[in-house]
Design a protein around this motif. Sequence first.
Motif, PDB file in Angstrom:
ATOM      1  N   HIS A 167      18.227  10.207 -11.999  1.00  0.00           N
ATOM      2  CA  HIS A 167      17.535  11.497 -11.928  1.00  0.00           C
ATOM      3  C   HIS A 167      16.372  11.534 -12.920  1.00  0.00           C
ATOM      4  O   HIS A 167      16.566  11.703 -14.128  1.00  0.00           O
ATOM      5  N   ALA A 168      15.152  11.392 -12.396  1.00  0.00           N
ATOM      6  CA  ALA A 168      13.944  11.346 -13.227  1.00  0.00           C
ATOM      7  C   ALA A 168      13.217  12.683 -13.191  1.00  0.00           C
ATOM      8  O   ALA A 168      13.297  13.433 -12.212  1.00  0.00           O
ATOM      9  N   ILE A 169      12.485  12.973 -14.262  1.00  0.00           N
ATOM     10  CA  ILE A 169      11.722  14.209 -14.339  1.00  0.00           C
ATOM     11  C   ILE A 169      10.532  14.168 -13.375  1.00  0.00           C
ATOM     12  O   ILE A 169      10.109  13.098 -12.919  1.00  0.00           O
ATOM     13  N   ASP A 170       9.987  15.338 -13.089  1.00  0.00           N
ATOM     14  CA  ASP A 170       8.717  15.474 -12.379  1.00  0.00           C
ATOM     15  C   ASP A 170       7.630  15.543 -13.452  1.00  0.00           C
ATOM     16  O   ASP A 170       7.542  16.526 -14.192  1.00  0.00           O
ATOM     17  N   ARG A 171       6.824  14.486 -13.561  1.00  0.00           N
ATOM     18  CA  ARG A 171       5.832  14.432 -14.640  1.00  0.00           C
ATOM     19  C   ARG A 171       4.767  15.523 -14.513  1.00  0.00           C
ATOM     20  O   ARG A 171       4.099  15.858 -15.499  1.00  0.00           O
ATOM     21  N   ALA A 172       4.609  16.091 -13.334  1.00  0.00           N
ATOM     22  CA  ALA A 172       3.673  17.206 -13.174  1.00  0.00           C
ATOM     23  C   ALA A 172       4.175  18.460 -13.898  1.00  0.00           C
ATOM     24  O   ALA A 172       3.398  19.373 -14.178  1.00  0.00           O
ATOM     25  N   LYS A 173       5.470  18.486 -14.209  1.00  0.00           N
ATOM     26  CA  LYS A 173       6.066  19.637 -14.904  1.00  0.00           C
ATOM     27  C   LYS A 173       6.262  19.381 -16.393  1.00  0.00           C
ATOM     28  O   LYS A 173       6.941  20.153 -17.074  1.00  0.00           O
ATOM     29  N   TRP A 174       5.673  18.291 -16.909  1.00  0.00           N
ATOM     30  CA  TRP A 174       5.883  17.911 -18.312  1.00  0.00           C
ATOM     31  C   TRP A 174       5.393  19.016 -19.239  1.00  0.00           C
ATOM     32  O   TRP A 174       4.241  19.429 -19.197  1.00  0.00           O
ATOM     33  N   ASP A 175       6.294  19.484 -20.104  1.00  0.00           N
ATOM     34  CA  ASP A 175       5.971  20.512 -21.097  1.00  0.00           C
ATOM     35  C   ASP A 175       6.712  20.150 -22.379  1.00  0.00           C
ATOM     36  O   ASP A 175       7.938  20.263 -22.455  1.00  0.00           O
ATOM     37  N   TRP A 176       5.967  19.713 -23.400  1.00  0.00           N
ATOM     38  CA  TRP A 176       6.612  19.291 -24.647  1.00  0.00           C
ATOM     39  C   TRP A 176       7.463  20.403 -25.247  1.00  0.00           C
ATOM     40  O   TRP A 176       8.495  20.129 -25.879  1.00  0.00           O
ATOM     41  N   ALA A 177       7.044  21.653 -25.068  1.00  0.00           N
ATOM     42  CA  ALA A 177       7.800  22.767 -25.661  1.00  0.00           C
ATOM     43  C   ALA A 177       9.224  22.828 -25.114  1.00  0.00           C
ATOM     44  O   ALA A 177      10.143  23.282 -25.803  1.00  0.00           O
ATOM     45  N   GLN A 178       9.413  22.370 -23.876  1.00  0.00           N
ATOM     46  CA  GLN A 178      10.742  22.418 -23.266  1.00  0.00           C
ATOM     47  C   GLN A 178      11.733  21.488 -23.955  1.00  0.00           C
ATOM     48  O   GLN A 178      12.949  21.705 -23.885  1.00  0.00           O
TER      49      GLN A 178
END
Length: 363
Positions: A167-178
Amino acid sequence: MSHNTFGHLFRVTTWGESHGPALGCVIDGCPPGLALTPDWIQGFLDKRRPGTSRFVTQRQEPDAVKILSGVFEDDRTGGPVTTGTPISLMIENTDQRSKDYGEIRDRYRPGHADFSYDAKYGVRDYRGGGRSSARETAARVAAGAVARCAIGNGITLRGAVVQIGRHAIDRAKWDWAQTEKNPFWCPDADMAAQWETFLDATRKSGSSAGAIVEVHASGVPAGWGAPIYGKLDAELAGAMMSINAVKGVEIGAGFAAAAFSGEQNADEMRAGNDGVRFLANNNGGVAGGISTGQDVVVRIAIKPTSSILNQVKSVTRDGEDVDVRTVGRHDPCVGIRAVPVAEAMMACVLADAKLRHRGQTGR
């Protein structure tokens, strides 16, 4: 045992075992005059500390650090500062539960270092894995906190888990604050929710899962590292591979670069107001072993935890076939707590690179 030290000018030696009375490190080569307090180091140790959520081991260790040497304070220093002498740090173990490991005293856990340690040394501390335990990485995180002082405030180090299992992240949704808002250091809020369900099921089934961790260093100036045998990316790769359970390292685009064309892989350049402006960063901030001034980007692949409740085929020390399981408290995914460890190792490598660059060029 040899090879407990890494670094050239900024040198770190770690010591201690998982179930011993304490563990720690000695840092030699740290410049003098840097502000350093236990509270500063503790902030980073708390990010790695066990028992912080149901997704990591429930071993309850405060990981309270003590500075034993290498700092000085009086009415002129404005607080404790480094003296340029070796800095010794100690973390006491307080929640060992060695009885959990009686079942594997004479049995090798497949995928763990039990067999290889026994083959090399002829004696093995089976209590938590002894020196092969990831408990040792607490000392690396402490050393990394000191290294951050050495590299200065102009460099920002941040890590994230970008994949757990399949299960990989969606890099378009990358948010360091998260990454500070969920227990997985996940930059994708939607994927963090999926990982929660996945790891709950993995843990309840008695198994474990692997992960991929990505670390970025922003603000690294161009010129750090050396050609041929002192390449910055080579030393980063070596540092990352030394972390428990790491089975692979990528710099920048990594293995994906093999599928690129020459044009796709090129980090094209244009003139900018502050010098060269790069249009891509497939090289991960390093070219020819020397930093380019772009973000330094490293990814590490981490295998599933070898200590699992489910039985797997193995042998005893005497060569008998057995099935083995590991009871007790273990991370269902060691990749989660590997984030502050990977950040620390990058900090140590960069501190060393900074000092070596200054030593050779005077800058």
